[in-house]
Scaffold this active site. Sequence first.
Site: not given
Ligand code: KIV
Length: 268
Positions: A50-51, A89, A187
């Site tokens: 969700d990035s 995600d 993370e």
């Molecule tokens: O949303 C995202 O990109 C993540 C990263 C840790 C992969 O959750």
Amino acid sequence: MTEFSPARIRVQHLNEMVANGEALTALTCYDALTARILDAAGIDILVVGDSIGNTALGFSSTIQVTLEDIERATSAVMRGTTRAFIIADMPMGTYEEGPAQAIRTAIRLVRAGADAVKLEGGEAFAPTVEALTQAGINVVAHVGYRPHADAALGGPRVQGRDEEESEAIIDDAVSLEKAGAIAVVVEMVPGKLGAKITEILSVPTLGIGAGYRTSGQLLVWPDMAGMTEWQPSYAKRFGEVGAALSNAVTAFRTAVKSREFPDKEHSF
Ligand code: KIV
């Protein structure tokens, strides 16, 4: 590097690579065009994170991202790949109410092409991970800094700096693995903690700002490729793709304005 017969990487192949001492490579991905490039380059895992919110969609965080955003992006990434293992995600607000909601969400993402779904959260989400696993859905857990909980965690800062915090993160990871998680994203934690979690768990860990001793390394692709001026301090720029794109666009603009393009070669 580990050889395996099926074209698409499965959970057992990830485990096999780790058992053979091979580091897993993982990048985020949000569209078919980029997926083709990352897949052809041999990236093992693509995370439809969700990035997408703070990268492709231009929001300031991930919390505005909807299930439809991830669903659409997952199907695009699936169409753009033949090999990579795809993790989608579960966006904020699509799984926290409990197992039933999480299963409804996960089924949509699996139907879109996800090989696994990822959820952020600690021990409290073990029953949800267990229910998803029992429903036949691969789940990847996400501990340490969790963007959905940004406000509660006091912003994007390294988690697990003291004994108490780091024990809590270890407990989270262990309980999520026990509940059935096939891998754990870790993370923004000190390298020592990333290594300890990796040592304790038997499933692979994917570190993003968690040091060099996790089973694999995960980065947000625009950070990795140098698409933006800023990236988090843990994210090395492996290219200057933003500058290359900008140069190409400037060259196109100049050629059109000066009527050098299209030339004879590019005209019918
Ligand atoms: O949303 C995202 O990109 C993540 C990263 C840790 C992969 O959750």
